[in-house]
Design a protein around this motif. Sequence first.
Motif, PDB file in Angstrom:
ATOM      1  N   LEU A   1      -9.540 -20.465  62.865  1.00 63.02           N
ATOM      2  CA  LEU A   1      -8.854 -21.579  62.215  1.00 63.02           C
ATOM      3  C   LEU A   1      -7.543 -21.122  61.593  1.00 63.02           C
ATOM      4  O   LEU A   1      -6.517 -21.789  61.730  1.00 63.02           O
ATOM      5  CB  LEU A   1      -9.759 -22.198  61.154  1.00 63.02           C
ATOM      6  N   TYR A   2      -7.548 -19.970  60.917  1.00 63.64           N
ATOM      7  CA  TYR A   2      -6.305 -19.466  60.322  1.00 63.64           C
ATOM      8  C   TYR A   2      -5.249 -19.218  61.402  1.00 63.64           C
ATOM      9  O   TYR A   2      -4.066 -19.524  61.207  1.00 63.64           O
ATOM     10  CB  TYR A   2      -6.563 -18.155  59.575  1.00 63.64           C
ATOM     11  N   CYS A   3      -5.677 -18.655  62.522  1.00 61.16           N
ATOM     12  CA  CYS A   3      -4.708 -18.361  63.584  1.00 61.16           C
ATOM     13  C   CYS A   3      -4.210 -19.640  64.238  1.00 61.16           C
ATOM     14  O   CYS A   3      -3.054 -19.701  64.686  1.00 61.16           O
ATOM     15  CB  CYS A   3      -5.325 -17.410  64.604  1.00 61.16           C
ATOM     16  N   CYS A   4      -5.046 -20.661  64.268  1.00 61.59           N
ATOM     17  CA  CYS A   4      -4.592 -21.975  64.723  1.00 61.59           C
ATOM     18  C   CYS A   4      -3.558 -22.525  63.748  1.00 61.59           C
ATOM     19  O   CYS A   4      -2.516 -23.063  64.170  1.00 61.59           O
ATOM     20  CB  CYS A   4      -5.778 -22.925  64.843  1.00 61.59           C
ATOM     21  N   PHE A   5      -3.800 -22.389  62.455  1.00 64.50           N
ATOM     22  CA  PHE A   5      -2.839 -22.837  61.442  1.00 64.50           C
ATOM     23  C   PHE A   5      -1.498 -22.111  61.604  1.00 64.50           C
ATOM     24  O   PHE A   5      -0.430 -22.706  61.448  1.00 64.50           O
ATOM     25  CB  PHE A   5      -3.375 -22.590  60.038  1.00 64.50           C
ATOM     26  N   ALA A   6      -1.562 -20.817  61.912  1.00 64.26           N
ATOM     27  CA  ALA A   6      -0.323 -20.058  62.118  1.00 64.26           C
ATOM     28  C   ALA A   6       0.419 -20.579  63.345  1.00 64.26           C
ATOM     29  O   ALA A   6       1.656 -20.706  63.339  1.00 64.26           O
ATOM     30  CB  ALA A   6      -0.630 -18.573  62.273  1.00 64.26           C
ATOM     31  N   GLU A   7      -0.311 -20.899  64.393  1.00 61.49           N
ATOM     32  CA  GLU A   7       0.314 -21.435  65.607  1.00 61.49           C
ATOM     33  C   GLU A   7       0.927 -22.814  65.352  1.00 61.49           C
ATOM     34  O   GLU A   7       1.931 -23.183  65.959  1.00 61.49           O
ATOM     35  CB  GLU A   7      -0.731 -21.504  66.730  1.00 61.49           C
ATOM     36  N   LEU A   8       0.333 -23.559  64.420  1.00 60.43           N
ATOM     37  CA  LEU A   8       0.882 -24.857  64.027  1.00 60.43           C
ATOM     38  C   LEU A   8       2.121 -24.715  63.142  1.00 60.43           C
ATOM     39  O   LEU A   8       2.841 -25.689  62.916  1.00 60.43           O
ATOM     40  CB  LEU A   8      -0.180 -25.658  63.263  1.00 60.43           C
ATOM     41  N   GLY A   9       2.345 -23.497  62.639  1.00 60.81           N
ATOM     42  CA  GLY A   9       3.472 -23.262  61.744  1.00 60.81           C
ATOM     43  C   GLY A   9       3.141 -23.452  60.277  1.00 60.81           C
ATOM     44  O   GLY A   9       4.028 -23.459  59.427  1.00 60.81           O
ATOM     45  N   TRP A  10       1.857 -23.577  59.967  1.00 58.31           N
ATOM     46  CA  TRP A  10       1.430 -23.805  58.588  1.00 58.31           C
ATOM     47  C   TRP A  10       1.232 -22.509  57.815  1.00 58.31           C
ATOM     48  O   TRP A  10       1.200 -22.522  56.585  1.00 58.31           O
ATOM     49  CB  TRP A  10       0.134 -24.602  58.563  1.00 58.31           C
ATOM     50  N   LEU A  11       1.041 -21.401  58.510  1.00 60.41           N
ATOM     51  CA  LEU A  11       0.914 -20.084  57.894  1.00 60.41           C
ATOM     52  C   LEU A  11       1.903 -19.144  58.577  1.00 60.41           C
ATOM     53  O   LEU A  11       2.074 -19.203  59.797  1.00 60.41           O
ATOM     54  CB  LEU A  11      -0.506 -19.519  58.060  1.00 60.41           C
ATOM     55  N   ALA A  12       2.512 -18.268  57.811  1.00 58.18           N
ATOM     56  CA  ALA A  12       3.419 -17.270  58.379  1.00 58.18           C
ATOM     57  C   ALA A  12       2.604 -16.124  58.971  1.00 58.18           C
ATOM     58  O   ALA A  12       1.504 -15.804  58.492  1.00 58.18           O
ATOM     59  CB  ALA A  12       4.348 -16.739  57.292  1.00 58.18           C
ATOM     60  N   ASP A  13       3.156 -15.492  59.991  1.00 60.86           N
ATOM     61  CA  ASP A  13       2.477 -14.352  60.599  1.00 60.86           C
ATOM     62  C   ASP A  13       2.186 -13.256  59.573  1.00 60.86           C
ATOM     63  O   ASP A  13       1.146 -12.594  59.629  1.00 60.86           O
ATOM     64  CB  ASP A  13       3.329 -13.770  61.732  1.00 60.86           C
ATOM     65  N   GLU A  14       3.121 -13.071  58.639  1.00 62.42           N
ATOM     66  CA  GLU A  14       2.930 -12.022  57.630  1.00 62.42           C
ATOM     67  C   GLU A  14       1.690 -12.290  56.785  1.00 62.42           C
ATOM     68  O   GLU A  14       1.025 -11.360  56.330  1.00 62.42           O
ATOM     69  CB  GLU A  14       4.153 -11.926  56.701  1.00 62.42           C
ATOM     70  N   GLU A  15       1.382 -13.572  56.571  1.00 64.78           N
ATOM     71  CA  GLU A  15       0.212 -13.877  55.752  1.00 64.78           C
ATOM     72  C   GLU A  15      -1.076 -13.522  56.487  1.00 64.78           C
ATOM     73  O   GLU A  15      -2.053 -13.113  55.851  1.00 64.78           O
ATOM     74  CB  GLU A  15       0.205 -15.347  55.346  1.00 64.78           C
ATOM     75  N   LEU A  16      -1.087 -13.637  57.806  1.00 65.36           N
ATOM     76  CA  LEU A  16      -2.277 -13.255  58.559  1.00 65.36           C
ATOM     77  C   LEU A  16      -2.606 -11.781  58.363  1.00 65.36           C
ATOM     78  O   LEU A  16      -3.769 -11.389  58.421  1.00 65.36           O
ATOM     79  CB  LEU A  16      -2.078 -13.528  60.058  1.00 65.36           C
TER      80      LEU A  16
ATOM     81  N   ASP B   1      -7.739  -8.418  48.894  1.00 66.81           N
ATOM     82  CA  ASP B   1      -7.800  -8.939  47.527  1.00 66.81           C
ATOM     83  C   ASP B   1      -6.597  -9.836  47.263  1.00 66.81           C
ATOM     84  O   ASP B   1      -5.454  -9.495  47.587  1.00 66.81           O
ATOM     85  CB  ASP B   1      -7.809  -7.796  46.511  1.00 66.81           C
ATOM     86  N   GLY B   2      -6.861 -10.988  46.677  1.00 67.27           N
ATOM     87  CA  GLY B   2      -5.787 -11.900  46.299  1.00 67.27           C
ATOM     88  C   GLY B   2      -5.261 -12.767  47.421  1.00 67.27           C
ATOM     89  O   GLY B   2      -4.362 -13.589  47.206  1.00 67.27           O
ATOM     90  N   THR B   3      -5.810 -12.632  48.617  1.00 66.41           N
ATOM     91  CA  THR B   3      -5.310 -13.401  49.750  1.00 66.41           C
ATOM     92  C   THR B   3      -5.668 -14.875  49.634  1.00 66.41           C
ATOM     93  O   THR B   3      -6.639 -15.244  48.960  1.00 66.41           O
ATOM     94  CB  THR B   3      -5.892 -12.847  51.066  1.00 66.41           C
ATOM     95  N   ARG B   4      -4.903 -15.714  50.346  1.00 66.57           N
ATOM     96  CA  ARG B   4      -5.283 -17.119  50.509  1.00 66.57           C
ATOM     97  C   ARG B   4      -6.212 -17.294  51.704  1.00 66.57           C
ATOM     98  O   ARG B   4      -6.641 -18.415  51.984  1.00 66.57           O
ATOM     99  CB  ARG B   4      -4.037 -17.990  50.727  1.00 66.57           C
ATOM    100  N   LEU B   5      -6.506 -16.164  52.376  1.00 70.33           N
ATOM    101  CA  LEU B   5      -7.290 -16.223  53.603  1.00 70.33           C
ATOM    102  C   LEU B   5      -8.579 -15.416  53.475  1.00 70.33           C
ATOM    103  O   LEU B   5      -8.723 -14.329  54.038  1.00 70.33           O
ATOM    104  CB  LEU B   5      -6.452 -15.689  54.780  1.00 70.33           C
ATOM    105  N   PRO B   6      -9.541 -15.943  52.722  1.00 64.69           N
ATOM    106  CA  PRO B   6     -10.835 -15.247  52.609  1.00 64.69           C
ATOM    107  C   PRO B   6     -11.668 -15.427  53.870  1.00 64.69           C
ATOM    108  O   PRO B   6     -11.256 -16.087  54.833  1.00 64.69           O
ATOM    109  CB  PRO B   6     -11.481 -15.930  51.404  1.00 64.69           C
ATOM    110  N   GLY B   7     -12.867 -14.868  53.862  1.00 66.70           N
ATOM    111  CA  GLY B   7     -13.697 -14.828  55.059  1.00 66.70           C
ATOM    112  C   GLY B   7     -14.409 -16.113  55.408  1.00 66.70           C
ATOM    113  O   GLY B   7     -15.113 -16.173  56.429  1.00 66.70           O
ATOM    114  N   HIS B   8     -14.275 -17.136  54.594  1.00 65.95           N
ATOM    115  CA  HIS B   8     -14.777 -18.475  54.896  1.00 65.95           C
ATOM    116  C   HIS B   8     -13.759 -19.479  54.354  1.00 65.95           C
ATOM    117  O   HIS B   8     -12.983 -19.145  53.455  1.00 65.95           O
ATOM    118  CB  HIS B   8     -16.149 -18.718  54.263  1.00 65.95           C
ATOM    119  N   PRO B   9     -13.723 -20.699  54.883  1.00 68.02           N
ATOM    120  CA  PRO B   9     -12.722 -21.668  54.432  1.00 68.02           C
ATOM    121  C   PRO B   9     -12.910 -22.026  52.955  1.00 68.02           C
ATOM    122  O   PRO B   9     -14.022 -22.331  52.530  1.00 68.02           O
ATOM    123  CB  PRO B   9     -12.977 -22.891  55.315  1.00 68.02           C
TER     124      PRO B   9
END
Length: 283
Positions: free
Chosen positions: A80-95, A101-109
């Motif tokens: 899902l996160y990688c789909c969001f990145a492909e949509l342009g909603w997340l930057a590649d750097e955030e992936l 620690d501190g990420t917006r991308l934990p292991g579950h939504p």
Amino acid sequence: MENPFRLDEPDLKARARAIRKRICVMNAHAKNGHTGADMSEVDILVALYFRVMRYRVELPQAPVWHDQFVLSKGHGVGGLYCCFAELGWLADEELSGYLRDGTRLPGHPVRQKLPGYVTVNTGALGHGMPIATGLALAKRRQAPDGGVPGRVFVLTGDGELEEGSNWEAAMAASHFRLDNLVVIVDRNHLQLADATKNIMDPEPLGEKFAAFGMEVHEANGNDPAELSKLMESLDFRNGKPKAVIAQTVKGRGVSFMENVAAWHHKYPNEDELALALKELDHA
């Protein structure tokens, strides 16, 4: 209102290939992730976000006519996160910060981490379908007279259907005639440690959904064009909730990951990453 992309078949396949490459890179960098589960769901996500769902991401508090997606198999959040990145909603750097620690991308939504993008928090299996049922009911009740309510699409794992809460939700969805609810099963036939048929055989799966009053369809879950065509053909005014059994391959797209239970929760090492990207480049 329509989907903001409305991609055709070649573009859908290209997006799926790009998302799979992102998954492999992201999980290899994190040295963690559910790679097999991420890969099997990609074509379903592509069909929904790039063709089928009607939404405006700039409206985070979804209005009643807005379609919503619930990832019930929350361990597949990497896809899902990688789909969001492909949509342009997340930057590649955030992936690259996935699972740190501190990420917006934990292991579950987690909705509070990505408000407006993640609909509900999931992870404990068997929760997403009941929540999606409630969302569909709320949309139907809040729709103006004669208005078309938004639809709710929920993606479950096939192993997840061992949780009884899913069948309680199916019973409720039929009782309340929630024809705006679409349950999509990522039917990759594998779960954490073995084939689903060896752990708790879900078959005859279609007959079970039908027995609960749902309209049942089956499709190639790794063909986003076929999935899109099916979901665009559904009758959302017939009083019946929908179950789409999407036949998929766990680890889809990389030969040494496909149909291997060990890749349920495994990440590619450096050599495996190079091989995976090479295969995806020539897919």
